[in-house]
Design an enzyme around this catalytic site. Structure first.
Site, PDB file in Angstrom:
ATOM      1  N   ASP A 186      -3.044  12.176  -1.491  1.00  0.00           N
ATOM      2  CA  ASP A 186      -1.924  11.719  -0.680  1.00  0.00           C
ATOM      3  C   ASP A 186      -1.073  12.924  -0.304  1.00  0.00           C
ATOM      4  OD1 ASP A 186       0.048  10.257   0.536  1.00  0.00           O
ATOM      5  OD2 ASP A 186       0.582   9.064  -1.208  1.00  0.00           O
ATOM      6  N   GLU A 230      -0.021   0.967   1.538  1.00  0.00           N
ATOM      7  CA  GLU A 230       0.479   1.766   0.419  1.00  0.00           C
ATOM      8  C   GLU A 230       1.985   1.898   0.494  1.00  0.00           C
ATOM      9  OE1 GLU A 230       1.688   5.661  -1.565  1.00  0.00           O
ATOM     10  OE2 GLU A 230       1.924   4.972   0.500  1.00  0.00           O
ATOM     11  N   GLU A 231       2.476   2.087   1.704  1.00  0.00           N
ATOM     12  CA  GLU A 231       3.897   2.383   1.881  1.00  0.00           C
ATOM     13  C   GLU A 231       4.798   1.179   1.581  1.00  0.00           C
ATOM     14  OE1 GLU A 231       4.882   5.268   2.185  1.00  0.00           O
ATOM     15  OE2 GLU A 231       3.516   6.500   3.379  1.00  0.00           O
TER      16      GLU A 231
END
Length: 204
Positions: free
Chosen positions: A109, A80-81
Site C-alpha cells: 500500500d 479499503e478506504e
C-alpha cells in the site's frame, strides 16, 4: 480471475479481484494484496495505483517462471478506504481449511512515494491489535529485510497499522509487506526485485 462482489456498510456495491497461478501447492499459498480504491484527499497514483501496478508487474513476471513450488494468489481489494471492507469480506468468506492453506499474506500500500523510505512491516512486534502476531510473521519480515541487507539497501521496521492485512492477522495468518517506497516510474526498484527474488526461491 475471480470477481467477488460485496455490499459496503454504506450500501454500495464493490468488488475484489482474485487471481491465482495455475501451478504450485494449493495447501501452502503465498498471497499478495493491494487495494485498488482511493480517496479524493490522497494522491491516487501512490494510494494505491502504485501497489496494484506492482502486483500486476509481478504477475506478468511470474508467467515466465514455469512451474512454481507454491501457488501464488493475487488480491486486488475494493473498499479499503472505507474500513478495509474488501479484505474483511474475503477472509470472512473463507472456510477454516482455506485459511489454513495460506502460509503468508503480504500487503502493499502506497509504495510509490518519492520519500524513498524502505519500511518493512515489523513482524517481530509482541502484539498487533492486542493479539500476538501469527507464527511466521517474523519470518515474513526476515524474507524482506534479509533481501535488503543482501543488496546493501538501508531499511527500517515499520509499525503495523490499519491496512488490509488486519483481517488475515485476526484469522491467524502470518502477515507482512508495506511501505517499500520506490520513486514513481521506477520499474526495477527494491520492491520489484525483492518480491520476485522471494517467489523464485523454491524453498519458501
Amino acid at each position: 480471475v475471480q470477481r467477488q462482489t460485496f455490499t459496503t456498510r454504506a450500501g454500495h456495491e464493490s468488488v475484489n479481484l482474485i487471481a491465482e497461478t495455475p501451478t504450485g501447492r494449493t495447501d501452502n499459498v503465498i498471497m499478495l494484496g493491494a487495494h485498488w480504491d482511493g480517496v479524493e484527499a490522497g494522491a491516487g497514483m501512490n494510494d494505491n495505483a502504485s501497489g496494484t501496478a506492482a502486483l500486476l508487474q509481478v504477475a506478468t513476471e511470474l508467467a515466465d517462471f514455469g512451474a512454481l513450488n507454491n501457488q501464488v494468489r493475487f488480491a486486488f481489494w475494493g473498499a479499503e478506504e472505507t474500513g478495509l471492507e474488501g479484505s474483511r469480506h474475503y477472509v470472512g468468506e473463507l472456510s477454516e481449511d482455506e485459511v489454513d492453506q495460506l502460509v503468508v499474506y503480504y500487503n502493499y500500500d502506497m509504495i510509490g512515494s518519492p520519500n524513498y523510505l524502505i519500511g518493512v512491516e515489523n513482524g517481530k512486534a509482541e502484539t498487533y491489535n492486542d493479539k500476538p502476531l501469527a507464527d511466521g510473521s517474523a519470518q515474513a519480515m526476515d524474507v524482506q529485510s534479509g533481501y535488503f541487507d543482501a543488496i546493501g539497501q538501508p531499511w527500517q521496521p515499520s509499525e503495523m497499522c490499519c491496512t488490509d492485512y488486519n483481517a488475515f492477522h485476526d484469522a491467524g495468518v502470518a502477515a507482512g509487506g508495506k511501505a517499500i517506497e520506490d520513486p514513481p516510474g521506477e520499474r526495477d526498484g527494491p520492491f520489484g526485485k525483492l518480491i520476485l527474488a522471494y517467489l523464485r526461491d523454491p524453498s519458501g
